[in-house]
Enzyme design. Structure first.
Site, short mmCIF file in Angstrom:
data_model
loop_
_atom_site.label_atom_id
_atom_site.label_comp_id
_atom_site.label_asym_id
_atom_site.label_seq_id
_atom_site.Cartn_x
_atom_site.Cartn_y
_atom_site.Cartn_z
N ASN A 79 3.86 -5.29 5.80
CA ASN A 79 2.71 -6.07 6.26
C ASN A 79 3.14 -7.37 6.94
O ASN A 79 2.47 -7.84 7.86
CB ASN A 79 1.77 -6.37 5.09
N HIS A 85 0.10 5.11 6.96
CA HIS A 85 0.26 5.45 5.55
C HIS A 85 0.51 6.94 5.36
O HIS A 85 -0.10 7.77 6.04
CB HIS A 85 -1.00 5.05 4.77
N ASP A 96 -4.53 6.65 10.32
CA ASP A 96 -4.08 5.36 10.86
C ASP A 96 -2.65 5.43 11.41
O ASP A 96 -2.18 4.49 12.05
CB ASP A 96 -4.18 4.26 9.80
N SER A 153 0.81 -1.22 0.00
CA SER A 153 0.00 0.00 0.00
C SER A 153 0.84 1.27 0.00
O SER A 153 0.38 2.32 -0.46
CB SER A 153 -0.93 0.01 1.22
N GLY A 194 -2.06 -4.25 1.21
CA GLY A 194 -2.16 -5.46 2.00
C GLY A 194 -1.18 -6.54 1.61
O GLY A 194 -1.10 -7.59 2.28
#
Length: 206
Positions: A83, A167, A164, A18, A55
């Site tokens: 991830n 990012h 979040d 991502s 992801g």
């Protein structure tokens, strides 16, 4: 995958998760697009295709590698592993997957810019030490250009990450591009040499 396919001196593939895909951002604000624009502003005729999948783990990137290689990029910007870390997966598994990706690219004569990731501290010192050591070791093994920490200058800085906290915002991507640009220009020199060598071999063996 998004592409701004035009005639270019160098074509790069950005294989990542991502952070490459541009999660939560317009396509023009994703890392590959902004890096391409920054390189163009400095006089480099480079196209960067975005092969980021939100992801994705290292095993997912490995599964997509053959498709990326079929597009015959001159070089690959490899950004994977965040991830794996966020899911607490074994650093040795991530290392093995990245090793296979790098080995296949090396066999094909495709230079790599390896973007490192660092472990979150909540996994403990032993996990962090093992995970953080993966990227320098692989860069040395495969003589890849290493950018030690992809989110350098972004993580923990207000306004540079989305809600979040993980990012980057568009401004965060600007920081990444500004900081990584010298290493990318070093990488482009390697890519140019490798591309010229391939062309010379092709001319010698028509």
């Amino acid at each position: 995958m998004t592409s701004s396919a035009t005639a270019a001196d160098i074509r790069l593939a950005a294989l990542g998760d991502s952070l490459t895909a541009g999660y939560g951002l317009p396509a023009d604000d994703a890392f590959p697009a902004k890096l391409q624009a920054a390189l163009k502003a400095k006089g480099h005729n480079v196209v960067i295709d975005n092969y980021g999948v939100s992801g994705d783990t290292t095993i997912g990137g490995l599964a997509r590698l053959e498709g990326v290689m079929r597009t015959t990029p001159d070089g690959v910007i490899l950004e994977l592993g965040a991830n794996d870390m966020l899911r607490g997966q074994d650093p040795e598994a991530a290392k093995a997957n990245l090793n296979t990706i790098l080995a296949r690219l090396a066999k094909a004569g495709i230079p790599v810019l390896l973007c490192g990731m660092r472990s979150a501290k909540n996994y403990g010192a032993d996990y962090a030490a093992a995970f953080d050591a993966v990227y320098p070791a692989l860069a040395q093994k495969y003589d890849a250009v290493l950018y030690p920490f992809f989110l350098d200058g972004v993580t923990g800085h207000y306004g540079l990450t989305l809600a979040d906290g993980l990012h980057p915002t568009a401004k965060g991507v600007d920081v990444i591009v500004e900081r990584i640009l010298p290493d990318v220009e070093t990488f482009l020199k390697r890519v140019s040499v490798a591309k010229a060598a391939k062309a010379a071999r092709a001319d010698a063996n028509p």
